[in-house]
Scaffold this motif. Sequence first.
Motif, PDB file in Angstrom:
ATOM      1  N   SER A 403       0.819  -1.223   0.000  1.00 39.81           N
ATOM      2  CA  SER A 403       0.000   0.000   0.000  1.00 39.81           C
ATOM      3  C   SER A 403       0.844   1.261   0.000  1.00 39.81           C
ATOM      4  N   ASP A 404       2.106   1.131   0.408  1.00 41.90           N
ATOM      5  CA  ASP A 404       2.996   2.291   0.485  1.00 41.90           C
ATOM      6  C   ASP A 404       3.604   2.547  -0.887  1.00 41.90           C
ATOM      7  N   THR A 405       2.815   3.078  -1.785  1.00 38.91           N
ATOM      8  CA  THR A 405       3.242   3.230  -3.170  1.00 38.91           C
ATOM      9  C   THR A 405       4.216   4.385  -3.333  1.00 38.91           C
ATOM     10  N   PRO A 406       5.033   4.353  -4.386  1.00 39.99           N
ATOM     11  CA  PRO A 406       5.965   5.457  -4.640  1.00 39.99           C
ATOM     12  C   PRO A 406       5.270   6.743  -5.086  1.00 39.99           C
ATOM     13  N   GLY A 407       3.944   6.694  -5.233  1.00 39.15           N
ATOM     14  CA  GLY A 407       3.236   7.877  -5.708  1.00 39.15           C
ATOM     15  C   GLY A 407       3.368   9.083  -4.806  1.00 39.15           C
ATOM     16  N   ARG A 408       3.664   8.847  -3.529  1.00 37.12           N
ATOM     17  CA  ARG A 408       3.786   9.979  -2.603  1.00 37.12           C
ATOM     18  C   ARG A 408       5.164  10.634  -2.663  1.00 37.12           C
ATOM     19  N   LEU A 409       6.104  10.029  -3.390  1.00 37.72           N
ATOM     20  CA  LEU A 409       7.460  10.563  -3.459  1.00 37.72           C
ATOM     21  C   LEU A 409       7.527  11.706  -4.468  1.00 37.72           C
ATOM     22  N   THR A 410       8.279  12.724  -4.133  1.00 36.54           N
ATOM     23  CA  THR A 410       8.417  13.883  -5.015  1.00 36.54           C
ATOM     24  C   THR A 410       9.258  13.518  -6.232  1.00 36.54           C
ATOM     25  N   GLY A 616       8.191  -0.094  -1.683  1.00 37.46           N
ATOM     26  CA  GLY A 616       6.759  -0.218  -1.485  1.00 37.46           C
ATOM     27  C   GLY A 616       6.020  -0.213  -2.801  1.00 37.46           C
ATOM     28  N   GLY A 617       4.728  -0.506  -2.730  1.00 37.14           N
ATOM     29  CA  GLY A 617       3.903  -0.586  -3.924  1.00 37.14           C
ATOM     30  C   GLY A 617       3.963  -1.970  -4.534  1.00 37.14           C
ATOM     31  N   LEU A 618       3.713  -2.036  -5.818  1.00 33.91           N
ATOM     32  CA  LEU A 618       3.761  -3.295  -6.563  1.00 33.91           C
ATOM     33  C   LEU A 618       4.844  -3.209  -7.622  1.00 33.91           C
ATOM     34  N   PRO A 619       5.506  -4.325  -7.927  1.00 36.57           N
ATOM     35  CA  PRO A 619       6.539  -4.302  -8.967  1.00 36.57           C
ATOM     36  C   PRO A 619       5.902  -4.130 -10.338  1.00 36.57           C
ATOM     37  N   PRO A 620       6.711  -3.945 -11.372  1.00 35.52           N
ATOM     38  CA  PRO A 620       6.158  -3.805 -12.722  1.00 35.52           C
ATOM     39  C   PRO A 620       5.273  -4.990 -13.101  1.00 35.52           C
ATOM     40  N   LEU A 621       4.305  -4.714 -13.954  1.00 40.10           N
ATOM     41  CA  LEU A 621       3.397  -5.739 -14.441  1.00 40.10           C
ATOM     42  C   LEU A 621       4.151  -6.752 -15.295  1.00 40.10           C
ATOM     43  N   VAL A 622       3.988  -8.038 -14.987  1.00 38.03           N
ATOM     44  CA  VAL A 622       4.586  -9.094 -15.805  1.00 38.03           C
ATOM     45  C   VAL A 622       3.793  -9.230 -17.096  1.00 38.03           C
ATOM     46  N   ASP A 623       4.480  -9.327 -18.219  1.00 39.99           N
ATOM     47  CA  ASP A 623       3.814  -9.502 -19.512  1.00 39.99           C
ATOM     48  C   ASP A 623       4.619 -10.510 -20.330  1.00 39.99           C
ATOM     49  N   LEU A 624       4.361 -11.783 -20.099  1.00 32.14           N
ATOM     50  CA  LEU A 624       5.127 -12.838 -20.755  1.00 32.14           C
ATOM     51  C   LEU A 624       4.865 -12.890 -22.261  1.00 32.14           C
ATOM     52  N   LYS A 625       3.644 -12.585 -22.649  1.00 33.36           N
ATOM     53  CA  LYS A 625       3.340 -12.552 -24.082  1.00 33.36           C
ATOM     54  C   LYS A 625       4.187 -11.497 -24.778  1.00 33.36           C
ATOM     55  N   ALA A 626       4.296 -10.321 -24.149  1.00 35.49           N
ATOM     56  CA  ALA A 626       5.102  -9.251 -24.726  1.00 35.49           C
ATOM     57  C   ALA A 626       6.588  -9.613 -24.714  1.00 35.49           C
ATOM     58  N   GLU A 627       7.043 -10.322 -23.656  1.00 37.24           N
ATOM     59  CA  GLU A 627       8.447 -10.736 -23.605  1.00 37.24           C
ATOM     60  C   GLU A 627       8.765 -11.683 -24.754  1.00 37.24           C
ATOM     61  N   ALA A 628       7.890 -12.643 -25.003  1.00 35.71           N
ATOM     62  CA  ALA A 628       8.126 -13.600 -26.079  1.00 35.71           C
ATOM     63  C   ALA A 628       8.128 -12.892 -27.435  1.00 35.71           C
ATOM     64  N   ALA A 629       7.210 -11.939 -27.608  1.00 38.35           N
ATOM     65  CA  ALA A 629       7.146 -11.203 -28.874  1.00 38.35           C
ATOM     66  C   ALA A 629       8.400 -10.365 -29.077  1.00 38.35           C
ATOM     67  N   LEU A 630       8.841  -9.677 -28.007  1.00 39.02           N
ATOM     68  CA  LEU A 630      10.059  -8.868 -28.102  1.00 39.02           C
ATOM     69  C   LEU A 630      11.260  -9.747 -28.433  1.00 39.02           C
ATOM     70  N   ALA A 631      11.365 -10.890 -27.774  1.00 42.66           N
ATOM     71  CA  ALA A 631      12.495 -11.781 -28.036  1.00 42.66           C
ATOM     72  C   ALA A 631      12.522 -12.216 -29.493  1.00 42.66           C
ATOM     73  N   SER A 632      11.361 -12.523 -30.057  1.00 40.62           N
ATOM     74  CA  SER A 632      11.327 -12.950 -31.459  1.00 40.62           C
ATOM     75  C   SER A 632      11.813 -11.835 -32.378  1.00 40.62           C
ATOM     76  N   VAL A 633      11.439 -10.604 -32.061  1.00 44.17           N
ATOM     77  CA  VAL A 633      11.896  -9.464 -32.866  1.00 44.17           C
ATOM     78  C   VAL A 633      13.408  -9.315 -32.765  1.00 44.17           C
ATOM     79  N   LEU A 634      13.944  -9.375 -31.544  1.00 42.91           N
ATOM     80  CA  LEU A 634      15.379  -9.167 -31.358  1.00 42.91           C
ATOM     81  C   LEU A 634      16.198 -10.266 -32.022  1.00 42.91           C
ATOM     82  N   VAL A 635      15.751 -11.508 -31.903  1.00 43.24           N
ATOM     83  CA  VAL A 635      16.476 -12.620 -32.525  1.00 43.24           C
ATOM     84  C   VAL A 635      16.458 -12.485 -34.051  1.00 43.24           C
ATOM     85  N   ASN A 636      15.298 -12.174 -34.609  1.00 42.94           N
ATOM     86  CA  ASN A 636      15.195 -12.046 -36.063  1.00 42.94           C
ATOM     87  C   ASN A 636      15.927 -10.813 -36.580  1.00 42.94           C
TER      88      ASN A 636
END
Length: 758
Positions: A403-410, A616-636
């Motif tokens: 609940s202690d999100t970084p939103g309160r930080l300047t 505090g707060g929550l870590p970045p949103l996990v997006d495995l679909k986006a990770e797989a898509a990005l990896a395919s672009v970088l490899v190709n």
Amino acid sequence: MYPGTDTVAIAAASPERPQPFAELGMNEDEYQRVRNILGRRPTSAELAIYSVMWSEHCSYKSSKVHLRQFGDKAPKTDKLLVGMGENAGVVDIGHGWAVTFKVESHNHPSYVEPHQGAATGVGGIVRDIISMGARPVAVMDSLRFGPADAPDTQRVLPGVVAGVGGYGNSLGLPNIGGETAFDACYAQNPLVNALCVGVMKHGDIKRAVAPGPGNRVILFGAPTGPDGIGGASVLASATFDEESHQKRPSVQVGDPFMEKLLIECCLELFGEDLVVGIQDLGAAGVSCATTELAAAGTGGMHVDLDTVPLRDATLLPEEILMSESQERMMAVVEPGKVDRFLEICARWEIPATVIGTVTDTRRLVMTWRGETIVDIPPVTAADEGPVYNRPLAPPHDLGALQSDTPGRLTRPSTGDELRRTVLWLAGSPNLASKTWVTSQYDRYVLGNTVMAMPENAGVVRVDDESGLGIALSLDGNGRYTRLDPYAGAQLALSESYRNVAATGARPMAVTNCLNFGSPEDPGVMWQFARAVEGLADACQYLGIPVTGGNVSFYNQTGETPINPTPVIGVLGVHDDVRRRVNMSLTTDGATIALLGETREEFGGSEWAHVVYGHLGGLPPLVDLKAEAALASVLVNAARDGLVTAVHDLSDGGLSQTLVESCLRGGLGARITLPGDPFVTLFSESVARAMVAVMPGAEARLAALCESAGVPVTQIGVAGGDALNVTGRTPEGDQQELFSIPLHELRESHERTLPTYAD
């Protein structure tokens, strides 16, 4: 009770006096179970075997119920040649080549004696790779310490780095990557995780098994001494005989030159097909090697402990069994091949002794000075230890923390404030240059290192003719995992996966080292269970199996555990390492593009940690679909020659990525930020990479991204001798926000670690 040999004589040799099972790490139920298995009171030697084999380190008794998910959820692949349960996993990388890799911890020894603790951690993981039949070709390390300016860190850090470098350099193995991080939670409990990778042909794979009654058991390598007795599971051996022995050191002492000879000796033995089973001696020493080999073979073995070569003739049999002296291996050899085996060992100046024989009795029997001191079913020690399904509950402070999100930080808003923040982050201990560390490692010995730190991942050439190679990355983030263990483990995997793909390699397999506090704490076990579940689910989604790894519990100071820290290694394959891509901006005028979607995500971020000491707060949103898509672009894109540089975005966001790529290539950049400058610069959203596009290839890259569903935004061009950033001011105007000359960036980035380490 398991049926076995006559127990009258062995029981008579063990009079009814109190046995130190508690001091050896066993509880009363476990001790009673040993008595039930044997149908009698154990001898002190048998108690030693069960205590170390049933320890948390060797038996995984608190983690096993959760680790099964890695097998249950493993994606189907014909590339996995050897999975979990062996010394290391083995993966088919094509052209008849296979790769074995694994990461393990040596945390507690490295706090007690930093140099030897770290050095023997490297030695131990290298022997795991040898025991699979492979030639070790590279090592990596993941290091975590308390605050960089803390006196204890200044004691531990130089010793650990010297131990890692000294042992690996002496072996002639390149150290190709890893990470070094600092956080107050690791004060007095550093994490030293070491990875080794080896290569072999498919037919060269060896197993830890003792088949064939009549085959000989040979112990070869360094003599057995008192160092490291019980180091992995109990801290002292003095409880066996308080009157005659003093407490032994619990940290092993390594000899890398002996290990180098051992490597070459083993490879020659393998080349002449002289070995039918092999096991390295690490945690639990002779106890582990004999019980595991026997249990995995025909089930029986007879060992004469009097024949074990000793450095200290006063060692008791219990101490011989528990010693963790380094540079030792145990092999199972057919009788007709023993002479040739010993001849090769002698030529390499490796002591080798026949200490036993494989039997079909399904009993492990050991004698010492003419008496039987061990007579047990080995499977009960190796495979049938206690399994605990410990209580789970979220840590009591988790809700408040989230609940202690970084939103309160300047937040910085003006150009001057943004400039200052870029420099702060670039010079912060976690993000600053690690050259002081990596300059102590030989990165290019053997001549097959194609890329090494500070690149996205280490790359090693495997086959000269085809250019076949591998990429490896090792990553973790304890702050993310503290905020959300399920997501945190997936984020560690995501970063390592992305780093490998950024070089142009196809991610293929995973190893892990799971560093947590006490399993007796329901909060810690909840973190562990969620992290394992998250990692298993993510590997299943991405189609890359977990090949093995390590669990390290009891990482805490007093009652305070470390941040839960899963360290994830990902192996990728390069069909041709000549097409790999590095992170350096070197092409003047090249278009710089940002791939992926940036969101306002600062929970657990380096910005909050460095500027405010906030978690505090929550870590970045996990997006495995986006990770797989990005990896395919970088490899190709690498395969097709569309990019001249790629750098993933992770800790510190786009800001740190720009700093590192500019400094690595010695070329500046002119950047125009889309959207909110603070968010664009410092957000740690996942599934993102910065690329420098080959001139004339912009349209082809855009088409590749569109086909994969990966957002692409042109943000600038490479050139000049400064990082120039344009963006929207707080008033909404578009103008240059700041400019930082490369020499100023370099000064901030490179001065930090030497200041703390010297």
